[in-house]
Motif scaffolding. Structure first.
Motif, PDB file in Angstrom:
ATOM      1  N   ALA A 122       0.835  -1.209   0.000  1.00  0.00           N
ATOM      2  CA  ALA A 122       0.000   0.000   0.000  1.00  0.00           C
ATOM      3  C   ALA A 122       0.866   1.254   0.000  1.00  0.00           C
ATOM      4  CB  ALA A 122      -0.927  -0.006   1.207  1.00  0.00           C
ATOM      5  N   PHE A 123       1.922   1.248   0.816  1.00  0.00           N
ATOM      6  CA  PHE A 123       2.814   2.406   0.865  1.00  0.00           C
ATOM      7  C   PHE A 123       3.676   2.496  -0.391  1.00  0.00           C
ATOM      8  CE2 PHE A 123       6.965   4.265   1.720  1.00  0.00           C
ATOM      9  CZ  PHE A 123       6.557   5.579   1.943  1.00  0.00           C
ATOM     10  N   VAL A 131      -0.760   3.640   7.297  1.00  0.00           N
ATOM     11  CA  VAL A 131      -1.509   2.840   8.267  1.00  0.00           C
ATOM     12  C   VAL A 131      -2.083   3.778   9.339  1.00  0.00           C
ATOM     13  CG1 VAL A 131      -0.405   0.604   7.877  1.00  0.00           C
ATOM     14  CG2 VAL A 131       0.712   2.256   9.375  1.00  0.00           C
ATOM     15  N   ALA A 132      -3.150   4.472   8.965  1.00  0.00           N
ATOM     16  CA  ALA A 132      -3.716   5.542   9.787  1.00  0.00           C
ATOM     17  C   ALA A 132      -4.650   5.048  10.892  1.00  0.00           C
ATOM     18  CB  ALA A 132      -4.467   6.523   8.892  1.00  0.00           C
ATOM     19  N   GLY A 133      -4.945   3.736  10.927  1.00  0.00           N
ATOM     20  CA  GLY A 133      -5.845   3.205  11.941  1.00  0.00           C
ATOM     21  C   GLY A 133      -7.283   3.600  11.692  1.00  0.00           C
ATOM     22  N   TYR A 134      -8.126   3.481  12.720  1.00  0.00           N
ATOM     23  CA  TYR A 134      -9.536   3.843  12.583  1.00  0.00           C
ATOM     24  C   TYR A 134     -10.090   4.275  13.931  1.00  0.00           C
ATOM     25  CZ  TYR A 134     -11.255  -0.618  14.567  1.00  0.00           C
ATOM     26  OH  TYR A 134     -11.553  -1.673  15.380  1.00  0.00           O
ATOM     27  N   GLY A 146      -0.974   3.176  13.202  1.00  0.00           N
ATOM     28  CA  GLY A 146       0.410   2.791  13.002  1.00  0.00           C
ATOM     29  C   GLY A 146       0.613   1.339  12.630  1.00  0.00           C
ATOM     30  N   SER A 147      -0.483   0.559  12.558  1.00  0.00           N
ATOM     31  CA  SER A 147      -0.339  -0.854  12.188  1.00  0.00           C
ATOM     32  C   SER A 147      -1.294  -1.306  11.088  1.00  0.00           C
ATOM     33  CB  SER A 147      -0.516  -1.748  13.412  1.00  0.00           C
ATOM     34  OG  SER A 147      -1.826  -1.641  13.933  1.00  0.00           O
ATOM     35  N   HIS A 148      -2.425  -0.623  10.921  1.00  0.00           N
ATOM     36  CA  HIS A 148      -3.419  -1.015   9.916  1.00  0.00           C
ATOM     37  C   HIS A 148      -3.930   0.218   9.174  1.00  0.00           C
ATOM     38  CE1 HIS A 148      -3.551  -4.541  12.509  1.00  0.00           C
ATOM     39  NE2 HIS A 148      -4.248  -5.181  11.590  1.00  0.00           N
ATOM     40  N   GLY A 149      -4.248   0.026   7.907  1.00  0.00           N
ATOM     41  CA  GLY A 149      -4.909   1.061   7.117  1.00  0.00           C
ATOM     42  C   GLY A 149      -6.316   0.621   6.788  1.00  0.00           C
ATOM     43  N   ARG A 162     -18.451  -1.181   2.149  1.00  0.00           N
ATOM     44  CA  ARG A 162     -17.199  -1.880   1.840  1.00  0.00           C
ATOM     45  C   ARG A 162     -16.002  -0.980   2.107  1.00  0.00           C
ATOM     46  NH1 ARG A 162     -17.547  -7.191   1.366  1.00  0.00           N
ATOM     47  NH2 ARG A 162     -15.913  -7.241  -0.198  1.00  0.00           N
ATOM     48  N   ARG A 163     -14.946  -1.610   2.624  1.00  0.00           N
ATOM     49  CA  ARG A 163     -13.722  -0.869   2.858  1.00  0.00           C
ATOM     50  C   ARG A 163     -12.503  -1.731   2.603  1.00  0.00           C
ATOM     51  NH1 ARG A 163     -11.874  -4.222   6.491  1.00  0.00           N
ATOM     52  NH2 ARG A 163     -12.503  -4.117   8.653  1.00  0.00           N
ATOM     53  N   LEU A 164     -11.437  -1.052   2.195  1.00  0.00           N
ATOM     54  CA  LEU A 164     -10.129  -1.678   2.003  1.00  0.00           C
ATOM     55  C   LEU A 164      -9.426  -1.659   3.346  1.00  0.00           C
ATOM     56  CD1 LEU A 164      -7.629  -2.625   0.286  1.00  0.00           C
ATOM     57  CD2 LEU A 164      -7.150  -0.190  -0.055  1.00  0.00           C
ATOM     58  N   ASP A 165      -8.823  -2.772   3.733  1.00  0.00           N
ATOM     59  CA  ASP A 165      -7.983  -2.755   4.927  1.00  0.00           C
ATOM     60  C   ASP A 165      -6.697  -3.512   4.653  1.00  0.00           C
ATOM     61  OD1 ASP A 165      -8.138  -5.571   6.678  1.00  0.00           O
ATOM     62  OD2 ASP A 165      -9.867  -5.246   5.370  1.00  0.00           O
ATOM     63  N   PHE A 166      -5.635  -3.076   5.337  1.00  0.00           N
ATOM     64  CA  PHE A 166      -4.354  -3.745   5.184  1.00  0.00           C
ATOM     65  C   PHE A 166      -3.534  -3.626   6.462  1.00  0.00           C
ATOM     66  CE2 PHE A 166      -4.256   0.397   3.038  1.00  0.00           C
ATOM     67  CZ  PHE A 166      -3.262   1.069   3.748  1.00  0.00           C
ATOM     68  N   SER A 167      -2.679  -4.632   6.644  1.00  0.00           N
ATOM     69  CA  SER A 167      -1.771  -4.696   7.789  1.00  0.00           C
ATOM     70  C   SER A 167      -0.435  -5.210   7.272  1.00  0.00           C
ATOM     71  CB  SER A 167      -2.326  -5.641   8.857  1.00  0.00           C
ATOM     72  OG  SER A 167      -2.335  -6.968   8.352  1.00  0.00           O
ATOM     73  N   SER A 168       0.485  -5.511   8.190  1.00  0.00           N
ATOM     74  CA  SER A 168       1.793  -6.018   7.763  1.00  0.00           C
ATOM     75  C   SER A 168       1.684  -7.379   7.102  1.00  0.00           C
ATOM     76  CB  SER A 168       2.745  -6.102   8.961  1.00  0.00           C
ATOM     77  OG  SER A 168       2.204  -6.977   9.926  1.00  0.00           O
ATOM     78  N   SER A 169       0.590  -8.114   7.354  1.00  0.00           N
ATOM     79  CA  SER A 169       0.495  -9.476   6.829  1.00  0.00           C
ATOM     80  C   SER A 169      -0.399  -9.656   5.614  1.00  0.00           C
ATOM     81  CB  SER A 169       0.032 -10.424   7.939  1.00  0.00           C
ATOM     82  OG  SER A 169      -1.225 -10.016   8.440  1.00  0.00           O
ATOM     83  N   ASP A 170      -1.437  -8.787   5.445  1.00  0.00           N
ATOM     84  CA  ASP A 170      -2.327  -8.999   4.307  1.00  0.00           C
ATOM     85  C   ASP A 170      -3.144  -7.748   4.000  1.00  0.00           C
ATOM     86  OD1 ASP A 170      -4.148  -8.931   6.366  1.00  0.00           O
ATOM     87  OD2 ASP A 170      -4.984 -10.903   6.003  1.00  0.00           O
ATOM     88  N   ALA A 171      -3.975  -7.857   2.948  1.00  0.00           N
ATOM     89  CA  ALA A 171      -4.855  -6.761   2.538  1.00  0.00           C
ATOM     90  C   ALA A 171      -6.073  -7.354   1.860  1.00  0.00           C
ATOM     91  CB  ALA A 171      -4.134  -5.824   1.569  1.00  0.00           C
ATOM     92  N   GLY A 172      -7.206  -6.641   1.942  1.00  0.00           N
ATOM     93  CA  GLY A 172      -8.412  -7.110   1.279  1.00  0.00           C
ATOM     94  C   GLY A 172      -9.561  -6.142   1.472  1.00  0.00           C
TER      95      GLY A 172
END
Length: 189
Positions: A122-123, A131-134, A146-149, A162-172
């Motif tokens: 993503a970056f 990874v702005a959090g929520y 700081g860990s998820h977008g 619907r929303r896009l989310d991502f972390s250090s391990s995956d995205a979807g």
């Protein structure tokens, strides 16, 4: 005001930073690039500020003020699926003139060209998504900063959106309750 734009590998033109951010992300966890967090279907009315006051919901349209509405799955009663209106700009769309909240399909197209399917991808993308959090719907507390977008689409999914989310391990892409507050990255109309 539309400051910076970027063209992604999909050929789409996007704003170069999240709504409310003061700069383009220099790293995945660049705090100045996080920007604001929006309830689904709301315009820029003060609720999107990370420290805005909270009020229990649901509320009727026009009575929300600048409060972040908590305690419900949808901050609005009755529900209104047209506030961000899919592929045409809705009347409550927070994006500047000439831009709108992207659809699920448009966010998925971007995710499909990332070099890795996670926060690093993503970056590393043209969009430089941080990874702005929520802000969670139960109390309005900031979570996963700081860990998820988490990025809203304009696409509705039953009583959710619907929303896009991502972390250090995956995205979807996933459906989540509309009273949660996520980042918004605007796409050109």
């Amino acid at each position: 005001e539309v400051t910076g734009q970027v063209t992604s590998g999909t050929g789409q033109i996007w704003l170069d930073k999240n709504l409310g951010a003061t700069q383009v992300a220099t790293s995945s966890n660049d705090v100045a690039s996080y920007g604001d967090l929006y309830n689904w279907g709301r315009n820029t009315d003060g609720h999107q500020i990370r420290t805005s006051t909270t009020a229990a919901g649901p509320v009727a349209s026009g009575s929300e003020g600048a409060n972040f509405i908590t305690g419900v799955s949808d901050w609005l009663n009755p529900r209104d699926d047209t506030r961000w209106n899919g592929s045409t700009k809705g009347t409550h769309d927070p994006c500047p003139s000439g831009f709108r909240v992207p659809t699920e399909t448009e966010l998925e197209a971007e995710r499909g060209i990332w070099d890795t399917n996670n926060a690093l991808g993503a970056f590393n993308s043209a969009l430089k998504l941080p990874v702005a959090g929520y802000r969670g719907l139960s109390t309005g507390a900031l979570t996963n900063v700081g860990s998820h977008g988490f990025y809203w689409s304009s696409t509705v999914s039953g009583t959710a959106a619907r929303r896009l989310d991502f972390s250090s391990s995956d995205a979807g892409m996933n459906a989540l309750d509309r009273a949660n507050a996520f980042s918004v990255r605007c796409i050109k109309e």
